[in-house]
Design a protein around this motif. Structure first.
Motif, mmCIF file in Angstrom:
data_model
loop_
_atom_site.group_PDB
_atom_site.id
_atom_site.type_symbol
_atom_site.label_atom_id
_atom_site.label_comp_id
_atom_site.label_asym_id
_atom_site.label_seq_id
_atom_site.Cartn_x
_atom_site.Cartn_y
_atom_site.Cartn_z
ATOM 1 N N PRO A 241 33.935 -6.487 -3.141
ATOM 2 C CA PRO A 241 32.824 -6.411 -4.094
ATOM 3 C C PRO A 241 31.610 -7.231 -3.659
ATOM 4 O O PRO A 241 31.731 -8.406 -3.316
ATOM 5 C CB PRO A 241 33.448 -6.958 -5.377
ATOM 6 C CG PRO A 241 34.883 -6.558 -5.272
ATOM 7 C CD PRO A 241 35.225 -6.742 -3.821
ATOM 8 N N GLY A 242 30.460 -6.572 -3.641
ATOM 9 C CA GLY A 242 29.222 -7.213 -3.223
ATOM 10 C C GLY A 242 28.802 -6.878 -1.816
ATOM 11 O O GLY A 242 27.638 -7.060 -1.456
ATOM 12 N N ASP A 243 29.728 -6.362 -0.991
ATOM 13 C CA ASP A 243 29.383 -6.014 0.392
ATOM 14 C C ASP A 243 28.545 -4.735 0.419
ATOM 15 O O ASP A 243 28.774 -3.795 -0.357
ATOM 16 C CB ASP A 243 30.647 -5.810 1.223
ATOM 17 C CG ASP A 243 31.355 -7.121 1.532
ATOM 18 O OD1 ASP A 243 30.722 -8.172 1.400
ATOM 19 O OD2 ASP A 243 32.542 -7.080 1.898
ATOM 20 N N VAL A 244 27.591 -4.709 1.333
ATOM 21 C CA VAL A 244 26.656 -3.581 1.444
ATOM 22 C C VAL A 244 26.653 -3.057 2.877
ATOM 23 O O VAL A 244 26.626 -3.837 3.830
ATOM 24 C CB VAL A 244 25.227 -4.006 1.048
ATOM 25 C CG1 VAL A 244 24.257 -2.832 1.196
ATOM 26 C CG2 VAL A 244 25.201 -4.546 -0.379
ATOM 27 N N ILE A 245 26.676 -1.742 3.012
ATOM 28 C CA ILE A 245 26.613 -1.089 4.328
ATOM 29 C C ILE A 245 25.467 -0.077 4.315
ATOM 30 O O ILE A 245 25.363 0.744 3.400
ATOM 31 C CB ILE A 245 27.929 -0.344 4.651
ATOM 32 C CG1 ILE A 245 29.106 -1.302 4.788
ATOM 33 C CG2 ILE A 245 27.755 0.493 5.918
ATOM 34 C CD1 ILE A 245 29.099 -2.140 6.043
ATOM 35 N N TYR A 246 24.618 -0.153 5.327
ATOM 36 C CA TYR A 246 23.581 0.869 5.523
ATOM 37 C C TYR A 246 24.023 1.791 6.651
ATOM 38 O O TYR A 246 24.392 1.327 7.731
ATOM 39 C CB TYR A 246 22.237 0.232 5.867
ATOM 40 C CG TYR A 246 21.235 1.230 6.423
ATOM 41 C CD1 TYR A 246 20.760 2.280 5.634
ATOM 42 C CD2 TYR A 246 20.793 1.138 7.740
ATOM 43 C CE1 TYR A 246 19.861 3.210 6.143
ATOM 44 C CE2 TYR A 246 19.890 2.056 8.262
ATOM 45 C CZ TYR A 246 19.430 3.093 7.457
ATOM 46 O OH TYR A 246 18.552 4.024 7.967
ATOM 47 N N ILE A 247 23.985 3.090 6.403
ATOM 48 C CA ILE A 247 24.437 4.077 7.380
ATOM 49 C C ILE A 247 23.249 4.945 7.801
ATOM 50 O O ILE A 247 22.775 5.780 7.017
ATOM 51 C CB ILE A 247 25.537 4.981 6.793
ATOM 52 C CG1 ILE A 247 26.652 4.136 6.150
ATOM 53 C CG2 ILE A 247 26.106 5.893 7.870
ATOM 54 C CD1 ILE A 247 27.621 4.948 5.332
ATOM 55 N N MET B 57 26.287 -9.059 8.007
ATOM 56 C CA MET B 57 26.236 -7.927 7.095
ATOM 57 C C MET B 57 25.596 -8.372 5.794
ATOM 58 O O MET B 57 26.001 -9.364 5.185
ATOM 59 C CB MET B 57 27.643 -7.409 6.813
ATOM 60 C CG MET B 57 27.672 -6.233 5.865
ATOM 61 S SD MET B 57 29.331 -5.511 5.797
ATOM 62 C CE MET B 57 30.333 -6.908 5.339
ATOM 63 N N ALA B 58 24.586 -7.675 5.316
ATOM 64 C CA ALA B 58 23.894 -8.075 4.095
ATOM 65 C C ALA B 58 24.772 -7.874 2.877
ATOM 66 O O ALA B 58 25.623 -7.002 2.835
ATOM 67 C CB ALA B 58 22.615 -7.241 3.962
ATOM 68 N N LYS B 59 24.552 -8.686 1.879
ATOM 69 C CA LYS B 59 25.304 -8.577 0.637
ATOM 70 C C LYS B 59 24.334 -8.505 -0.529
ATOM 71 O O LYS B 59 23.276 -9.136 -0.518
ATOM 72 C CB LYS B 59 26.237 -9.781 0.437
ATOM 73 C CG LYS B 59 27.382 -9.872 1.437
ATOM 74 C CD LYS B 59 28.135 -11.154 1.209
ATOM 75 C CE LYS B 59 29.295 -11.289 2.177
ATOM 76 N NZ LYS B 59 30.410 -10.470 1.818
ATOM 77 N N SER B 60 24.685 -7.762 -1.574
ATOM 78 C CA SER B 60 23.902 -7.756 -2.794
ATOM 79 C C SER B 60 24.434 -8.848 -3.710
ATOM 80 O O SER B 60 25.577 -9.267 -3.598
ATOM 81 C CB SER B 60 24.009 -6.393 -3.492
ATOM 82 O OG SER B 60 25.322 -6.170 -3.927
ATOM 83 N N GLN B 61 23.572 -9.319 -4.620
ATOM 84 C CA GLN B 61 23.993 -10.322 -5.567
ATOM 85 C C GLN B 61 24.681 -9.643 -6.747
ATOM 86 O O GLN B 61 24.079 -8.831 -7.443
ATOM 87 C CB GLN B 61 22.791 -11.128 -6.061
ATOM 88 C CG GLN B 61 22.253 -12.103 -5.017
ATOM 89 C CD GLN B 61 23.232 -13.214 -4.737
ATOM 90 O OE1 GLN B 61 23.910 -13.164 -3.725
ATOM 91 N NE2 GLN B 61 23.338 -14.185 -5.592
ATOM 92 N N VAL B 62 25.940 -9.951 -6.958
ATOM 93 C CA VAL B 62 26.685 -9.427 -8.099
ATOM 94 C C VAL B 62 26.823 -10.549 -9.107
ATOM 95 O O VAL B 62 27.495 -11.543 -8.855
ATOM 96 C CB VAL B 62 28.074 -8.912 -7.670
ATOM 97 C CG1 VAL B 62 28.847 -8.434 -8.890
ATOM 98 C CG2 VAL B 62 27.925 -7.785 -6.665
ATOM 99 N N LYS B 63 26.153 -10.443 -10.238
ATOM 100 C CA LYS B 63 26.139 -11.497 -11.246
ATOM 101 C C LYS B 63 27.447 -11.498 -12.011
ATOM 102 O O LYS B 63 27.865 -10.487 -12.561
ATOM 103 C CB LYS B 63 24.980 -11.268 -12.217
ATOM 104 C CG LYS B 63 24.653 -12.470 -13.086
ATOM 105 C CD LYS B 63 23.884 -13.515 -12.308
ATOM 106 C CE LYS B 63 23.342 -14.593 -13.215
ATOM 107 N NZ LYS B 63 22.617 -15.642 -12.459
ATOM 108 N N VAL B 64 28.122 -12.648 -12.008
ATOM 109 C CA VAL B 64 29.372 -12.782 -12.750
ATOM 110 C C VAL B 64 29.054 -13.057 -14.208
ATOM 111 O O VAL B 64 28.317 -13.995 -14.528
ATOM 112 C CB VAL B 64 30.238 -13.923 -12.176
ATOM 113 C CG1 VAL B 64 31.501 -14.097 -13.001
ATOM 114 C CG2 VAL B 64 30.584 -13.627 -10.727
#
Length: 258
Positions: free
Chosen positions: A207-213, A1-8
């Motif tokens: 947080p950071g998880d991405v789902i395409y529907i 599952m792809a993830k986006s980069q969430v900058k801390v």
């Protein structure tokens, strides 16, 4: 599952040691948190929180920094039940007295807001995410079990909205339809929730998880039973786009989720 980069974003080093030890402040804020913690394509922030809590506990470091990382773990979706199991497991390797010390602080952190009203809990949760919670999602309330909130983020081009679910809230099974294009992308920005397609196992979202529907896929998404949950919903442009709302998620099936 792809993830986006969430900058801390971290400023503690610069705030406390910026003048006295600027290089240490830089390494703490920009490298440790800005780069290592932000590599959530390799490990989620929830996973990194668990690793950090166990590492600090194993050294007996139950000071203010340990409390900070417990709070961060809670923010990243670690539940009270999970932290209890994590510390119990680690106790056999790190030492029983260290576990006692860790439990005393964890009990305080996870007890905070436990007896609050829903409004107070929402206010507390809203402080943990960077996007607004918005207003009660009354227009779609009949398609949800529990209370949800909606905050439009982008209204032009590709519409984006932040949808927040109270613990236990989820939307009905539904299908995105379009004659051409269409579909939706979800990006988790807070709490812990689930996404499920018909006939498949639920997928936990942190947080950071991405789902395409894609269009034509029957699915639902919503909060875990014991956690608030927020995701950005990005509507993919298309022609003749619509939603077909279906039956609620079966209570018995939902109750099996942790």
């Amino acid at each position: 599952m792809a993830k986006s980069q969430v900058k801390v974003q971290q400023t503690a080093g610069h705030d406390v040691l910026g003048e006295f030890a600027p290089e240490f402040a830089h390494l703490n804020d920009n490298i440790l948190f800005g780069e290592v913690w932000s590599r959530n394509d390799l490990l989620s922030m929830r996973d990194r929180s668990i690793v950090t809590v166990v590492a600090l506990m194993s050294q007996g470091l139950t000071d203010s920094s340990f409390r900070h990382h417990l709070e961060f773990a809670k923010k990243n979706g670690v539940t009270k039940t999970e932290i209890a199991e994590i510390l119990t497991h680690a106790a056999f390797y790190a030492g029983w007295p260290k576990a006692w010390a860790a439990f005393r602080m964890a009990k305080e952190v996870w007890a905070e807001n436990a007896d609050s009203t829903t409004d107070t809990s929402l206010d507390a949760y809203a402080q943990t995410i960077i996007f607004p919670v918005g207003k009660p999602n009354d227009a779609y309330a009949k398609y949800f079990v529990g209370q949800s909130y909606l905050a439009p983020i982008v209204t032009e081009g590709v519409p984006v909205a932040n949808v927040t679910f109270e613990p236990g809230c989820r939307n009905n099974w539904h299908i995105h339809k379009a004659n051409k294009g269409g579909g939706q992308t979800l990006i988790c920005v807070g709490g812990r929730g689930y996404y499920q397609e018909w006939g498949k196992e639920p997928i936990e979202m942190n947080p950071g998880d991405v789902i395409y529907i894609p269009t034509g896929v029957k699915h639902w998404h919503g909060a875990a039973p014991d956690s608030w949950f927020s995701h950005l919903a990005m509507e993919i442009p298309g022609e003749g786009c619509s939603n077909e709302w279906l039956e609620p998620v079966n209570d018995e099936d939902y109750s099996k989720l942790k």
